[in-house]
Structures are given as C-alpha cells and as structure tokens.
Design a protein around this motif. Structure first.
Motif, PDB file in Angstrom:
ATOM      1  N   THR A  27      25.921  17.102  17.610  1.00 38.08           N
ATOM      2  CA  THR A  27      25.867  15.691  17.969  1.00 38.08           C
ATOM      3  C   THR A  27      27.316  15.195  17.986  1.00 38.08           C
ATOM      4  O   THR A  27      28.175  15.760  17.318  1.00 38.08           O
ATOM      5  N   VAL A  28      27.554  14.160  18.777  1.00 40.64           N
ATOM      6  CA  VAL A  28      28.892  13.575  18.875  1.00 40.64           C
ATOM      7  C   VAL A  28      28.754  12.115  18.488  1.00 40.64           C
ATOM      8  O   VAL A  28      28.407  11.263  19.303  1.00 40.64           O
ATOM      9  N   PHE A  29      28.987  11.843  17.223  1.00 39.99           N
ATOM     10  CA  PHE A  29      28.712  10.526  16.660  1.00 39.99           C
ATOM     11  C   PHE A  29      29.704   9.469  17.122  1.00 39.99           C
ATOM     12  O   PHE A  29      29.338   8.391  17.557  1.00 39.99           O
ATOM     13  N   GLY A  30      30.956   9.764  17.024  1.00 41.66           N
ATOM     14  CA  GLY A  30      32.025   8.804  17.284  1.00 41.66           C
ATOM     15  C   GLY A  30      33.053   8.972  16.198  1.00 41.66           C
ATOM     16  O   GLY A  30      32.802   9.617  15.172  1.00 41.66           O
ATOM     17  N   GLU A  31      34.248   8.413  16.430  1.00 46.40           N
ATOM     18  CA  GLU A  31      35.294   8.548  15.418  1.00 46.40           C
ATOM     19  C   GLU A  31      36.363   7.486  15.611  1.00 46.40           C
ATOM     20  O   GLU A  31      36.454   6.858  16.663  1.00 46.40           O
ATOM     21  N   GLY A  32      37.126   7.307  14.561  1.00 44.12           N
ATOM     22  CA  GLY A  32      38.231   6.360  14.611  1.00 44.12           C
ATOM     23  C   GLY A  32      38.229   5.454  13.408  1.00 44.12           C
ATOM     24  O   GLY A  32      37.672   5.779  12.358  1.00 44.12           O
ATOM     25  N   ASN A  33      38.834   4.314  13.581  1.00 44.22           N
ATOM     26  CA  ASN A  33      39.011   3.339  12.517  1.00 44.22           C
ATOM     27  C   ASN A  33      37.710   2.551  12.316  1.00 44.22           C
ATOM     28  O   ASN A  33      37.252   1.872  13.233  1.00 44.22           O
ATOM     29  N   ALA A  34      37.137   2.647  11.138  1.00 47.11           N
ATOM     30  CA  ALA A  34      35.866   1.957  10.855  1.00 47.11           C
ATOM     31  C   ALA A  34      36.033   0.443  10.755  1.00 47.11           C
ATOM     32  O   ALA A  34      35.049  -0.282  10.639  1.00 47.11           O
ATOM     33  N   PHE A  40      35.992   1.705  22.126  1.00 49.35           N
ATOM     34  CA  PHE A  40      35.862   2.251  23.470  1.00 49.35           C
ATOM     35  C   PHE A  40      34.546   3.021  23.533  1.00 49.35           C
ATOM     36  O   PHE A  40      34.262   3.833  22.650  1.00 49.35           O
ATOM     37  N   VAL A  41      33.755   2.767  24.583  1.00 46.61           N
ATOM     38  CA  VAL A  41      32.447   3.407  24.704  1.00 46.61           C
ATOM     39  C   VAL A  41      32.347   4.124  26.049  1.00 46.61           C
ATOM     40  O   VAL A  41      32.498   3.505  27.107  1.00 46.61           O
ATOM     41  N   ASN A  76      43.720   6.302  15.783  1.00 40.44           N
ATOM     42  CA  ASN A  76      43.587   5.751  14.438  1.00 40.44           C
ATOM     43  C   ASN A  76      43.441   4.237  14.436  1.00 40.44           C
ATOM     44  O   ASN A  76      43.028   3.661  13.436  1.00 40.44           O
ATOM     45  N   ASP A  77      43.794   3.598  15.540  1.00 37.79           N
ATOM     46  CA  ASP A  77      43.715   2.137  15.634  1.00 37.79           C
ATOM     47  C   ASP A  77      42.374   1.655  16.192  1.00 37.79           C
ATOM     48  O   ASP A  77      42.029   0.493  16.034  1.00 37.79           O
ATOM     49  N   VAL A  78      41.662   2.525  16.890  1.00 38.00           N
ATOM     50  CA  VAL A  78      40.456   2.124  17.615  1.00 38.00           C
ATOM     51  C   VAL A  78      39.263   2.954  17.151  1.00 38.00           C
ATOM     52  O   VAL A  78      39.417   3.885  16.352  1.00 38.00           O
ATOM     53  N   TYR A  79      38.082   2.621  17.662  1.00 36.12           N
ATOM     54  CA  TYR A  79      36.903   3.454  17.423  1.00 36.12           C
ATOM     55  C   TYR A  79      36.404   3.922  18.785  1.00 36.12           C
ATOM     56  O   TYR A  79      36.375   3.139  19.744  1.00 36.12           O
ATOM     57  N   ILE A  80      36.030   5.191  18.881  1.00 41.72           N
ATOM     58  CA  ILE A  80      35.594   5.782  20.147  1.00 41.72           C
ATOM     59  C   ILE A  80      34.180   6.331  19.969  1.00 41.72           C
ATOM     60  O   ILE A  80      33.912   7.103  19.043  1.00 41.72           O
ATOM     61  N   ALA A  81      33.286   5.926  20.855  1.00 39.41           N
ATOM     62  CA  ALA A  81      31.887   6.368  20.781  1.00 39.41           C
ATOM     63  C   ALA A  81      31.341   6.527  22.201  1.00 39.41           C
ATOM     64  O   ALA A  81      32.048   6.302  23.189  1.00 39.41           O
ATOM     65  N   ASN A  82      30.079   6.905  22.284  1.00 40.52           N
ATOM     66  CA  ASN A  82      29.391   7.068  23.566  1.00 40.52           C
ATOM     67  C   ASN A  82      28.003   6.443  23.499  1.00 40.52           C
ATOM     68  O   ASN A  82      27.449   6.272  22.405  1.00 40.52           O
ATOM     69  N   ILE A  83      27.441   6.184  24.669  1.00 43.21           N
ATOM     70  CA  ILE A  83      26.046   5.747  24.744  1.00 43.21           C
ATOM     71  C   ILE A  83      25.160   6.859  24.180  1.00 43.21           C
ATOM     72  O   ILE A  83      24.343   6.624  23.296  1.00 43.21           O
ATOM     73  N   LEU A  84      25.322   8.078  24.706  1.00 45.85           N
ATOM     74  CA  LEU A  84      24.551   9.230  24.222  1.00 45.85           C
ATOM     75  C   LEU A  84      25.322   9.962  23.130  1.00 45.85           C
ATOM     76  O   LEU A  84      26.547  10.050  23.187  1.00 45.85           O
TER      77      LEU A  84
END
Length: 193
Positions: A27-34, A40-41, A76-84
C-alpha cells in the motif's frame, strides 16, 4: 473517526475494500510533514511506488521534488498522498468504485493534517476532490475555497514529462502556491502577536 495517522495507515495496510488489494505489492499511504501547510494529492501509485510503498518515487516523483525546490520547499515541508492507496494494474485510471473505496482514507489524512492548501496533481485527483467535470487544461491554477481548504488543480508531473509545453503554466501555478503559503504563514505570525 481516527485519532492519528498511524491508525489510518493500519487500516490502509489491511484494506480489502476493492480488488486492488489482490494485485498490490505494497500500500502507498502517503508521507511528509504531519503538520504540513500544503498537501499534494496525485491519482494513485505507479510501479515504482508499489514496489517501495512510497508516493512519487519514480520519474514523476523526481520532477515533483524539483518542482518543490523551485519554490523553496522539500518533501519535509509538505505532505504527499494519492486518491488510491494501491496501484491499478498497468497504471490505468482508477475505476469509480476503487476511488470510492479509498477516498475516505484521504479525507482522514486531510482531517488529521489540516493543511490549509491542497494541490490536486492532475485530472483524476481534481475530479475526485473538486468536481467530476473539471478540465485541467482550462481550470488549472484556479483557487477553490472548499470547507476551509484552499484547493488548486494543476498538471500532474507525469503529464509534464509527456508535454513540456505545460511546464511554464505549471511553474506559474507553483508560484501561486508559494504566494498563498507565504500569505497564510504571514497571517499565522500576525495572529500570534
């Protein structure tokens, strides 16, 4: 309701809500600064992301890193995720039922992180976050204020790899994102004084 991102991640790892669970490696959850001010999605993981379990790590991800640096930001400044959270076979577009099965996880991520700025990378993310009939070439770079979020659709880095003519417009969008970020940071500073 989730208390933290770890709870959401655990549910994503165990998710069997659609058939993509049968073909995923990770699975690819997302990562970055919480506590990021910008999320970014994208639409969903590709082959490299499925292999590593991390978002935007292939060619498009390397371009996204450069795009961030162009406006003085890093992962490290942002959070990166996806719809799926799972890779569609052959990197095809997500099917409606797959996106429906996954969108709750993205909403939980946004609710916990509370980024004032959400950037939809590409048509698919924009359709699921903003409106179904969005036309990215016509509506990119336009701010939408929705439920306390400033949301902007822009080109997906993979599209920029295929069509370099869009890079100038994409950079204009990035500058607008940086300006909104600076504006919000300034407002935060004033509210603390």
């Amino acid at each position: 309701m989730y208390n933290n991102l770890l709870e959401v991640r655990k549910d994503v790892q165990n998710c069997k809500a659609c058939s993509l669970c049968q073909t995923r490696k990770n699975t690819v959850f997302g990562e970055g600064n919480a506590h990021a001010k910008i999320m970014f999605v994208g639409e969903g993981p590709g082959r490299d992301e499925d292999e590593l379990g991390r978002p935007f790590v292939g060619k498009a991800g390397r371009l996204l890193d450069k795009m961030l640096l162009s406006i003085r930001l890093t992962r490290n400044d942002v959070y990166i995720a996806n719809i799926l959270k799972c890779r569609p076979p052959g990197n095809r577009d997500p099917q409606p039922q797959e996106a429906q099965a996954c969108i709750g996880y993205l909403r939980a991520q946004a609710a916990l992180i509370r980024p004032p700025i959400i950037v939809c990378l590409g048509r698919i993310a924009s359709q699921h976050i903003l409106k179904q009939d969005i036309r990215i070439t016509k509506e990119r770079g336009i701010w939408h204020e929705v439920k306390g979020f400033f949301i902007m659709p822009t080109y997906h880095p993979a599209a920029l790899l295929r069509n370099e003519r869009w890079k100038k417009e994409s950079y204009e969008d990035l500058l607008a994102i940086r300006a909104k970020y600076d504006e919000l940071m300034e407002a935060d500073t004033h509210s603390l004084q």
